[in-house]
Motif scaffolding. Structure first.
Motif, PDB file in Angstrom:
ATOM      1  N   ALA A   2     -15.072   9.732  17.577  1.00  0.00           N
ATOM      2  CA  ALA A   2     -15.346   8.544  16.767  1.00  0.00           C
ATOM      3  C   ALA A   2     -14.170   8.217  15.869  1.00  0.00           C
ATOM      4  CB  ALA A   2     -16.617   8.759  15.932  1.00  0.00           C
ATOM      5  N   GLU A   3     -13.533   9.293  15.314  1.00  0.00           N
ATOM      6  CA  GLU A   3     -12.385   9.070  14.448  1.00  0.00           C
ATOM      7  C   GLU A   3     -11.233   8.463  15.243  1.00  0.00           C
ATOM      8  OE1 GLU A   3     -11.345  12.649  12.491  1.00  0.00           O
ATOM      9  OE2 GLU A   3     -13.200  12.752  11.313  1.00  0.00           O
ATOM     10  N   SER A   4     -11.059   8.911  16.478  1.00  0.00           N
ATOM     11  CA  SER A   4      -9.994   8.382  17.322  1.00  0.00           C
ATOM     12  C   SER A   4     -10.216   6.900  17.620  1.00  0.00           C
ATOM     13  CB  SER A   4      -9.931   9.168  18.630  1.00  0.00           C
ATOM     14  OG  SER A   4      -8.966   8.623  19.492  1.00  0.00           O
ATOM     15  N   ALA A   5     -11.470   6.530  17.921  1.00  0.00           N
ATOM     16  CA  ALA A   5     -11.794   5.129  18.196  1.00  0.00           C
ATOM     17  C   ALA A   5     -11.564   4.271  16.957  1.00  0.00           C
ATOM     18  CB  ALA A   5     -13.236   5.009  18.673  1.00  0.00           C
ATOM     19  N   LEU A   6     -11.950   4.809  15.779  1.00  0.00           N
ATOM     20  CA  LEU A   6     -11.741   4.071  14.534  1.00  0.00           C
ATOM     21  C   LEU A   6     -10.256   3.878  14.272  1.00  0.00           C
ATOM     22  CD1 LEU A   6     -12.828   2.815  11.934  1.00  0.00           C
ATOM     23  CD2 LEU A   6     -12.843   5.105  10.913  1.00  0.00           C
ATOM     24  N   TYR A   7      -9.486   4.933  14.486  1.00  0.00           N
ATOM     25  CA  TYR A   7      -8.038   4.840  14.279  1.00  0.00           C
ATOM     26  C   TYR A   7      -7.420   3.808  15.220  1.00  0.00           C
ATOM     27  CZ  TYR A   7      -3.096   6.053  14.564  1.00  0.00           C
ATOM     28  OH  TYR A   7      -1.730   5.987  14.575  1.00  0.00           O
ATOM     29  N   GLN A   8      -7.835   3.837  16.470  1.00  0.00           N
ATOM     30  CA  GLN A   8      -7.310   2.884  17.442  1.00  0.00           C
ATOM     31  C   GLN A   8      -7.657   1.452  17.053  1.00  0.00           C
ATOM     32  OE1 GLN A   8      -8.649   3.930  21.351  1.00  0.00           O
ATOM     33  NE2 GLN A   8      -7.620   5.927  21.354  1.00  0.00           N
ATOM     34  N   GLY A   9      -8.892   1.265  16.589  1.00  0.00           N
ATOM     35  CA  GLY A   9      -9.304  -0.075  16.185  1.00  0.00           C
ATOM     36  C   GLY A   9      -8.512  -0.585  15.001  1.00  0.00           C
ATOM     37  N   LEU A  10      -8.347   0.263  13.972  1.00  0.00           N
ATOM     38  CA  LEU A  10      -7.595  -0.140  12.790  1.00  0.00           C
ATOM     39  C   LEU A  10      -6.132  -0.385  13.124  1.00  0.00           C
ATOM     40  CD1 LEU A  10      -9.120   2.275  10.109  1.00  0.00           C
ATOM     41  CD2 LEU A  10      -9.566  -0.165  10.385  1.00  0.00           C
ATOM     42  N   ARG A  11      -5.571   0.466  13.980  1.00  0.00           N
ATOM     43  CA  ARG A  11      -4.168   0.297  14.370  1.00  0.00           C
ATOM     44  C   ARG A  11      -3.971  -1.001  15.145  1.00  0.00           C
ATOM     45  NH1 ARG A  11      -0.767   1.644  18.665  1.00  0.00           N
ATOM     46  NH2 ARG A  11       1.358   2.216  18.019  1.00  0.00           N
ATOM     47  N   ALA A  12      -4.898  -1.280  16.069  1.00  0.00           N
ATOM     48  CA  ALA A  12      -4.800  -2.517  16.845  1.00  0.00           C
ATOM     49  C   ALA A  12      -4.948  -3.729  15.936  1.00  0.00           C
ATOM     50  CB  ALA A  12      -5.881  -2.539  17.933  1.00  0.00           C
ATOM     51  N   TYR A  13      -5.888  -3.644  14.999  1.00  0.00           N
ATOM     52  CA  TYR A  13      -6.078  -4.755  14.054  1.00  0.00           C
ATOM     53  C   TYR A  13      -4.804  -5.001  13.260  1.00  0.00           C
ATOM     54  CZ  TYR A  13      -8.000  -7.560  10.263  1.00  0.00           C
ATOM     55  OH  TYR A  13      -8.230  -8.564   9.358  1.00  0.00           O
ATOM     56  N   ALA A  14      -4.205  -3.923  12.752  1.00  0.00           N
ATOM     57  CA  ALA A  14      -2.988  -4.064  11.950  1.00  0.00           C
ATOM     58  C   ALA A  14      -1.851  -4.669  12.763  1.00  0.00           C
ATOM     59  CB  ALA A  14      -2.576  -2.704  11.388  1.00  0.00           C
ATOM     60  N   LEU A  15      -1.718  -4.252  14.019  1.00  0.00           N
ATOM     61  CA  LEU A  15      -0.643  -4.768  14.860  1.00  0.00           C
ATOM     62  C   LEU A  15      -0.832  -6.257  15.165  1.00  0.00           C
ATOM     63  CD1 LEU A  15      -0.225  -1.790  17.376  1.00  0.00           C
ATOM     64  CD2 LEU A  15       1.379  -2.491  15.580  1.00  0.00           C
ATOM     65  N   ILE A  16      -2.070  -6.644  15.510  1.00  0.00           N
ATOM     66  CA  ILE A  16      -2.335  -8.052  15.839  1.00  0.00           C
ATOM     67  C   ILE A  16      -2.186  -8.923  14.597  1.00  0.00           C
ATOM     68  CG2 ILE A  16      -4.055  -9.682  16.692  1.00  0.00           C
ATOM     69  CD1 ILE A  16      -5.245  -7.343  18.314  1.00  0.00           C
ATOM     70  N   ALA A  17      -2.767  -8.455  13.481  1.00  0.00           N
ATOM     71  CA  ALA A  17      -2.651  -9.223  12.240  1.00  0.00           C
ATOM     72  C   ALA A  17      -1.193  -9.339  11.817  1.00  0.00           C
ATOM     73  CB  ALA A  17      -3.477  -8.562  11.139  1.00  0.00           C
ATOM     74  N   GLY A  18      -0.441  -8.246  11.968  1.00  0.00           N
ATOM     75  CA  GLY A  18       0.976  -8.282  11.617  1.00  0.00           C
ATOM     76  C   GLY A  18       1.750  -9.288  12.445  1.00  0.00           C
ATOM     77  N   MET A  19       1.375  -9.405  13.721  1.00  0.00           N
ATOM     78  CA  MET A  19       2.030 -10.382  14.585  1.00  0.00           C
ATOM     79  C   MET A  19       1.810 -11.796  14.063  1.00  0.00           C
ATOM     80  SD  MET A  19       1.077 -11.324  18.525  1.00  0.00           S
ATOM     81  CE  MET A  19      -0.486 -12.020  17.967  1.00  0.00           C
ATOM     82  N   TRP A  20       0.573 -12.101  13.652  1.00  0.00           N
ATOM     83  CA  TRP A  20       0.270 -13.434  13.136  1.00  0.00           C
ATOM     84  C   TRP A  20       0.946 -13.682  11.791  1.00  0.00           C
ATOM     85  CZ3 TRP A  20      -1.423 -17.244  15.919  1.00  0.00           C
ATOM     86  CH2 TRP A  20      -2.176 -16.981  17.062  1.00  0.00           C
ATOM     87  N   VAL A  21       1.044 -12.628  10.968  1.00  0.00           N
ATOM     88  CA  VAL A  21       1.723 -12.774   9.677  1.00  0.00           C
ATOM     89  C   VAL A  21       3.201 -13.084   9.895  1.00  0.00           C
ATOM     90  CG1 VAL A  21       2.474 -11.542   7.595  1.00  0.00           C
ATOM     91  CG2 VAL A  21       0.122 -11.323   8.403  1.00  0.00           C
ATOM     92  N   ARG A  22       3.829 -12.378  10.839  1.00  0.00           N
ATOM     93  CA  ARG A  22       5.254 -12.639  11.118  1.00  0.00           C
ATOM     94  C   ARG A  22       5.472 -14.057  11.627  1.00  0.00           C
ATOM     95  NH1 ARG A  22       4.788  -7.361  13.063  1.00  0.00           N
ATOM     96  NH2 ARG A  22       4.557  -8.080  15.216  1.00  0.00           N
ATOM     97  N   SER A  23       4.550 -14.531  12.472  1.00  0.00           N
ATOM     98  CA  SER A  23       4.685 -15.901  12.968  1.00  0.00           C
ATOM     99  C   SER A  23       4.480 -16.912  11.850  1.00  0.00           C
ATOM    100  CB  SER A  23       3.682 -16.148  14.099  1.00  0.00           C
ATOM    101  OG  SER A  23       2.349 -16.108  13.613  1.00  0.00           O
ATOM    102  N   THR A  24       3.601 -16.575  10.895  1.00  0.00           N
ATOM    103  CA  THR A  24       3.367 -17.470   9.754  1.00  0.00           C
ATOM    104  C   THR A  24       4.594 -17.541   8.849  1.00  0.00           C
ATOM    105  OG1 THR A  24       0.991 -16.993   9.777  1.00  0.00           O
ATOM    106  CG2 THR A  24       1.912 -17.878   7.735  1.00  0.00           C
ATOM    107  N   MET A  25       5.231 -16.390   8.636  1.00  0.00           N
ATOM    108  CA  MET A  25       6.375 -16.330   7.729  1.00  0.00           C
ATOM    109  C   MET A  25       7.619 -17.035   8.274  1.00  0.00           C
ATOM    110  SD  MET A  25       5.552 -14.880   4.879  1.00  0.00           S
ATOM    111  CE  MET A  25       4.028 -15.809   5.048  1.00  0.00           C
ATOM    112  N   VAL A  26       7.595 -17.411   9.533  1.00  0.00           N
ATOM    113  CA  VAL A  26       8.701 -18.185  10.086  1.00  0.00           C
ATOM    114  C   VAL A  26       8.792 -19.537   9.375  1.00  0.00           C
ATOM    115  CG1 VAL A  26       9.571 -19.352  12.149  1.00  0.00           C
ATOM    116  CG2 VAL A  26       8.626 -17.044  12.327  1.00  0.00           C
ATOM    117  N   TYR A  27       7.626 -20.058   8.984  1.00  0.00           N
ATOM    118  CA  TYR A  27       7.556 -21.347   8.277  1.00  0.00           C
ATOM    119  C   TYR A  27       7.005 -21.084   6.873  1.00  0.00           C
ATOM    120  CZ  TYR A  27       7.849 -22.810  13.152  1.00  0.00           C
ATOM    121  OH  TYR A  27       8.234 -22.972  14.458  1.00  0.00           O
TER     122      TYR A  27
END
Length: 272
Positions: A2-27
């Protein structure tokens, strides 16, 4: 496991959100304008409340400073949930147009993908506006600060954010069956926010029981805030009930998790 699944979920969320933040900061100029616009637009709600108090001294026995405290706490709590999970409302569109199938074939938790999709950093405007109103109210209120009251403020904000977050997930899960239920979700999230901005004393006891024992929105800020402000509960509940907010938040998250899993199992692929 369960801890592994939670870690994977949080890591994936951070990576996807970070991608959108970087695209936002372009403008960046556009981002600043959108964030400021979000702050000002949400701030108009409090302006309307403040204007109302130019004609009345109290609302349901609460002063402007106390109502500002309620407004600030619910705005911050909802803002945190909206920032993290606000895009759950788009799930119905994905179910209808078949793009949900694309998420299912990726080796990443579905909830993390849906929640982080189109992560909108501009929603910080609502949180900032709520913090400003909350800080203003605290500077004016004469509260007898004790250790429990001091600790209850951050606990209330985080628990309230978790409760709203659970409602976002529940609304998303419901869309697996309803296909287009974003307005139903908004009734409990955005509608709940508007409800909690006003004192509980202005509402009927039937409604108060509903938002306490059925959909526990009262634990977002009403019940903890009553203890902080030293006011009795309109339903006659004990003074310590506000400290149950973290437990209620955990219960709401557990129910939301079960509903999400049930929704995923019920989802019928479009075959796209």
């Amino acid at each position: 496991m369960a801890e592994s699944a939670l870690y994977q979920g949080l890591r994936a969320y951070a990576l996807i959100a970070g991608m959108w933040v970087r695209s936002t900061m372009v403008y960046r100029t556009s981002f600043l304008i959108m964030t400021l616009g979000n702050l000002l637009a949400t701030g108009l709600d409090f302006v309307a409340i403040a204007l109302m108090f130019t004609h009345i001294g109290e609302l349901g026995g609460f002063t402007l400073d106390e109502v500002a405290f309620l407004y600030g706490t619910t705005s911050v709590a909802f803002g945190l949930a909206d920032l993290a999970l606000g895009t759950m409302a788009r799930l119905g569109r994905r179910v209808r147009d078949g793009t949900m199938d694309t998420l299912l074939v990726r080796p990443v938790p579905i909830l993390a993908q849906v929640a982080a999709d189109r992560f909108a950093l501009r929603r910080l405007g609502r949180i900032t506006q709520g913090v400003l109103v909350l800080g203003w109210s605290l500077s004016r209120l004469d509260i007898g600060w004790t250790v429990d009251r001091v600790l209850l403020v951050p606990v209330m904000l985080l628990s309230g954010g978790a409760i709203f977050g659970a409602l976002f997930v529940l609304g998303g899960a419901f869309q697996f069956w309803a296909k287009d239920a974003s307005e139903v979700q908004n009734a409990f999230t955005y509608g709940g926010t508007t409800l909690l901005e006003y004192p509980p004393t202005v509402f009927g006891k039937e409604l108060l029981r509903g938002v306490t024992f059925v959909v526990p929105l009262a634990f977002v800020n009403w019940l903890p805030a009553l203890h902080i402000l030293g006011r009795p509960d309109p339903l006659g509940l004990p003074d310590w009930i506000g400290f149950a907010a973290p437990l209620v938040a955990c219960g709401c998250c557990a129910v939301a998790g079960l509903a999400w899993r049930a929704g995923l199992r019920a989802y019928q692929s479009t075959g796209s």
